[in-house]
Every structure is written in C-alpha cells, then in structure tokens.
Design a protein around this motif. Structure first.
Motif, PDB file in Angstrom:
ATOM      1  N   ARG A  37       0.841  -1.204   0.000  1.00 50.25           N
ATOM      2  CA  ARG A  37       0.000   0.000   0.000  1.00 50.25           C
ATOM      3  C   ARG A  37       0.877   1.256   0.000  1.00 50.25           C
ATOM      4  N   CYS A  66     -15.240   2.830   0.728  1.00 51.67           N
ATOM      5  CA  CYS A  66     -13.864   2.685   1.239  1.00 51.67           C
ATOM      6  C   CYS A  66     -13.833   2.251   2.713  1.00 51.67           C
ATOM      7  N   PRO A  67     -13.174   1.134   3.018  1.00 53.25           N
ATOM      8  CA  PRO A  67     -13.128   0.675   4.416  1.00 53.25           C
ATOM      9  C   PRO A  67     -12.297   1.595   5.312  1.00 53.25           C
ATOM     10  N   TRP A  68     -11.294   2.258   4.725  1.00 53.87           N
ATOM     11  CA  TRP A  68     -10.451   3.178   5.522  1.00 53.87           C
ATOM     12  C   TRP A  68     -11.259   4.409   5.892  1.00 53.87           C
ATOM     13  N   TRP A  99     -12.057  10.218  -7.189  1.00 56.80           N
ATOM     14  CA  TRP A  99     -13.231  10.657  -6.435  1.00 56.80           C
ATOM     15  C   TRP A  99     -13.615  12.054  -6.904  1.00 56.80           C
ATOM     16  N   PRO A 125      -1.611   9.810  -4.674  1.00 53.34           N
ATOM     17  CA  PRO A 125      -3.008   9.407  -4.764  1.00 53.34           C
ATOM     18  C   PRO A 125      -3.914  10.268  -3.882  1.00 53.34           C
ATOM     19  N   ALA A 126      -5.033  10.689  -4.451  1.00 51.12           N
ATOM     20  CA  ALA A 126      -6.011  11.506  -3.710  1.00 51.12           C
ATOM     21  C   ALA A 126      -7.023  10.549  -3.088  1.00 51.12           C
ATOM     22  N   THR A 127      -6.771  10.202  -1.831  1.00 57.67           N
ATOM     23  CA  THR A 127      -7.555   9.139  -1.191  1.00 57.67           C
ATOM     24  C   THR A 127      -8.528   9.684  -0.140  1.00 57.67           C
ATOM     25  N   VAL A 128      -9.532   8.877   0.132  1.00 56.52           N
ATOM     26  CA  VAL A 128     -10.381   9.096   1.301  1.00 56.52           C
ATOM     27  C   VAL A 128      -9.945   8.078   2.355  1.00 56.52           C
ATOM     28  N   PRO A 129     -10.084   8.406   3.634  1.00 58.73           N
ATOM     29  CA  PRO A 129     -10.645   9.616   4.196  1.00 58.73           C
ATOM     30  C   PRO A 129      -9.627  10.751   4.226  1.00 58.73           C
ATOM     31  N   ASN A 142      -4.621  12.560   6.117  1.00 55.64           N
ATOM     32  CA  ASN A 142      -5.375  11.625   5.282  1.00 55.64           C
ATOM     33  C   ASN A 142      -4.955  10.177   5.522  1.00 55.64           C
ATOM     34  N   GLU A 143      -4.300   9.920   6.639  1.00 56.45           N
ATOM     35  CA  GLU A 143      -3.962   8.537   6.994  1.00 56.45           C
ATOM     36  C   GLU A 143      -4.956   8.107   8.064  1.00 56.45           C
ATOM     37  N   SER A 144      -5.803   7.139   7.720  1.00 52.84           N
ATOM     38  CA  SER A 144      -6.941   6.830   8.593  1.00 52.84           C
ATOM     39  C   SER A 144      -6.519   6.395   9.997  1.00 52.84           C
TER      40      SER A 144
HETATM   41  N1  LIG Z   1      -3.595   5.099   3.848  1.00 53.88           N
HETATM   42  C1  LIG Z   1      -4.901   5.447   3.529  1.00 53.88           C
HETATM   43  C2  LIG Z   1      -5.475   4.548   2.443  1.00 53.88           C
HETATM   44  C3  LIG Z   1      -6.786   5.077   1.962  1.00 53.88           C
HETATM   45  C4  LIG Z   1      -7.179   4.495   0.607  1.00 53.88           C
HETATM   46  O1  LIG Z   1      -6.467   3.665   0.036  1.00 53.88           O
HETATM   47  N2  LIG Z   1      -8.355   4.942   0.090  1.00 53.88           N
HETATM   48  C5  LIG Z   1      -8.792   4.509  -1.226  1.00 53.88           C
HETATM   49  C6  LIG Z   1     -10.251   4.070  -1.224  1.00 53.88           C
HETATM   50  S1  LIG Z   1     -10.485   2.573  -0.298  1.00 53.88           S
HETATM   51  C7  LIG Z   1      -8.757   5.685  -2.183  1.00 53.88           C
HETATM   52  O2  LIG Z   1      -9.302   6.729  -1.891  1.00 53.88           O
HETATM   53  N3  LIG Z   1      -8.138   5.485  -3.342  1.00 53.88           N
HETATM   54  C8  LIG Z   1      -8.131   6.466  -4.402  1.00 53.88           C
HETATM   55  C9  LIG Z   1      -6.833   6.456  -5.170  1.00 53.88           C
HETATM   56  O3  LIG Z   1      -5.925   5.656  -4.830  1.00 53.88           O
HETATM   57  O4  LIG Z   1      -6.724   7.238  -6.122  1.00 53.88           O
HETATM   58  C10 LIG Z   1      -5.718   5.390   4.801  1.00 53.88           C
HETATM   59  O5  LIG Z   1      -5.729   4.377   5.525  1.00 53.88           O
HETATM   60  O6  LIG Z   1      -6.336   6.388   5.099  1.00 53.88           O
END
Ligand SMILES: N[C@@H](CCC(=O)N[C@@H](CS)C(=O)NCC(=O)O)C(=O)O
Length: 332
Positions: A37, A66-68, A99, A125-129, A142-144
C-alpha cells in the motif's frame, strides 16, 4: 485458425502481461509480487486544532465503499462529532479512476484538485478519508490510522475509544489487524502471484481464528468487545473489513476459506457492532458491490455486479434470529 489449445496459450500469455500492467494501476507490488500500500500524502497526526470545537470548522471527507474511510466515519459517529465536524461524501468516478464532489467543494470538482490545493505532491493518490480545515483551507491528515486517533481526541459527546488503561492491548490488536486483516484482504486481492496470495490469505485467516478465541474468552467473562467491556478503536478498525467480507472480499479478493458464520463469536461481535447507534447508517452494501466489482477492472473484467446477501441476514443468526450472546451494548 489455430487449434483452441494454442489460442488459449497465446491469450494467456498476452493477458498475463497486460494484467500485470493493469494491476500496477491498482497499487505497487514488491519483487515477490506482494501488494504494498502506498504511503499517504498527509500521514502525520496533527495536534488538535485550536478551533476544534467550532461548528463546521472542519470537514471529514469520506467515500461510501472505502473501508479506511468507514473507520473514520464510525469514529466520527461513535464520538458524537456531528456538531463540530461536517461529513462530506464523495462519489466515485470509475471511468476516470478518481473521487469527485457531488457539488463543487472549496472551488474543486475532484478530490485530486483539493489535494493539489492542499500542497500534495503531483501524482500522489487523492484518497479518502481526509480531514479538511476550512480556516486553513487545506487537508490536515489523510492517513486513517492517525485520523481516528485525532477524532478520538476531538471534543465530543461520545465515549473515549482509546482509553489509556486499555491502550497497550488496543494497540497490539490494531497493529495486527492493520497488516493482516484490513490490508490483509487487499494483499489477497491484489497479489500478483499464487505465493503472494497464499501468504496473505494464511495470515488473514490465522488472525480471524485468534480473534475468535479472544472474543470467546471475552464473552465467557461477560465482555462483548475486543479489548474488554467497552467498544474501542480496535473494534472500530475491524468492523469495516468484516462487514464487507461476504459481499466483496470473499467473492472478489479470494478471502473465502471459511465464511464468517463459522466463527460464531466473531459473527456475534459483528452483529453487536452493527446494532450500535449510527452504525447501520454508515453501511451501503449496494455501493460496496457496485464500486468494488465495477471499478476493479483487472480483477473483474466483465464489470458484472453480482447479487449479494441481504445485509440484515449477515448480521443475524440462522433463520434471521438474533445471534446468541450479549445484547447490543450502548457505546456510552
Ligand atoms: N492510507 C490510507 C489509504 C486510503 C485508501 O487507500 N483509500 C482509497 C479508497 S479505499 C482511495 O481513496 N483510493 C483512491 C486512489 O488511490 O486514487 C488510509 O488508511 O487512510
């Protein structure tokens, strides 16, 4: 026209190369083909903002599947933070693999834009949360794993989910769950070869067995949660993975060695957690199946969304009866 066997051999060979390239788009792997990851852009836990109690000063950005994000959403719910932190649900855009906001937010239409305006490195990567500060105009974290710790410190009406007296035990479980269960299901699903999958799958199910033993001991002692009589962050991080198990991770990621009903204490624990106030409202089984099966093209090229069990039947015993064990505990 080549004989079918030759055709299959050629297709297999061509597909394997393309598949590995496509899998690279889902996330990196090490030299042995194990999924790794990527690190989060805003990974550090910031100190509690001075304006933490200010209504609507902060926005928790989540996605339904998203589980995170789900663990952050649950912490926000159980801590009773609705009055101080707004919840903003972003929508997936599977064609673009990102997103997007349902209506523009802070001048941005996609989460990637908000990341850029917050100073994230290009291509991160633009991730949630993500937790956004309105006054600072940027994402704070942004690290859950760190975000839920911050939300636990946030002034709120709900109980302490990370009490000092239990912290050592909670941390031990969180550490194990993060690698072998939360990320473990992804390590199964995103493995590049059989050996990488076998390793992750064995670790996942040996941890589920350890959880079952721990919960059986707890229930026998009259304690319904992973680290004692009260819900903690250890329970919070376990739930988003386990509630998706039969609907997504078993059929899509190959986490199917034993269905959850064969872990009675764990199934009872899941039912109790689901019954906590506000938890059911954070669960979206249709969105989970649609997003996972519809978006993860290399794992499911047909894009056909399979039917899934009714969520209510998963959190009930055989015949829809409540599971044996303690009745739902209130988080308070
Ligand atoms: N390290 C992050 C991982 C979060 C993550 O991987 N989120 C995914 C959705 S489950 C996401 O938003 N991915 C979008 C992308 O990678 O562009 C956390 O635990 O907060």
């Amino acid at each position: 026209m080549p004989p079918p066997a030759a055709l299959v051999r050629t297709a297999r060979c061509l597909w394997r190369g393309q598949w590995l390239t496509l899998m690279g788009g889902l996330g990196p792997a090490d030299a042995e083909g194990r999924y790794r990851r990527p690190a989060a852009a805003f990974a550090e836990r910031p100190s509690l903002p001075a304006a933490a109690a200010e209504p609507s000063g902060h926005v928790l950005i989540v996605g339904r599947s998203c589980p995170w994000a789900h663990r952050a959403w649950l912490t926000w719910t159980l801590r009773g933070l609705a009055d101080s932190i707004d919840l903003l649900v972003v929508e997936p855009d599977p064609a673009a693999g990102r997103w997007r906001f349902a209506t523009p937010f802070a001048g941005c239409t996609t989460l990637a834009e908000l990341y850029r305006t917050s100073g994230s490195a290009a291509g991160a990567p633009a991730t949630v949360p993500a937790l956004y500060s309105r006054s600072q105009g940027r994402i704070l974290v942004n690290e859950s794993a760190r975000l839920i710790e911050l939300l636990n410190d946030w002034p709120g009406a709900g109980p302490d989910l990370w009490p000092t007296a239990q912290r050592e035990m909670i941390e031990r479980w969180r550490e194990r769950l993060q690698g072998s269960v939360n990320d473990g299901v992804y390590r199964c699903g995103f493995a590049r070869n059989q050996a990488a999958y076998d390793e992750a799958e064995a670790e996942l199910f040996s941890t589920l067995e350890a959880l079952e033993e721990q919960l059986q001991r707890g229930v026998a002692a009259g304690e319904g949660w992973l680290c004692g009589a009260e819900v903690s962050l250890a329970d919070v991080v376990l739930f988003p993975t386990l509630i998706r198990l039969e609907l997504v991770y078993a059929p899509l990621f190959g986490c199917s060695r034993r269905p959850l009903w064969q872990f009675p204490a764990l199934a009872g624990w899941r039912a109790r957690f689901f019954a906590l106030p506000g938890v059911a409202a954070s669960c979206f089984p249709e969105a989970w199946r649609r997003d996972y099966f519809g978006s993860l093209f290399p794992l499911h090229p047909s894009g056909i969304i399979p039917a899934g069990a009714d969520l209510a039947s998963l959190v009930a015993g055989p015949g829809g009866l409540p599971l044996p064990g303690k009745p739902p505990l209130s988080p308070g």
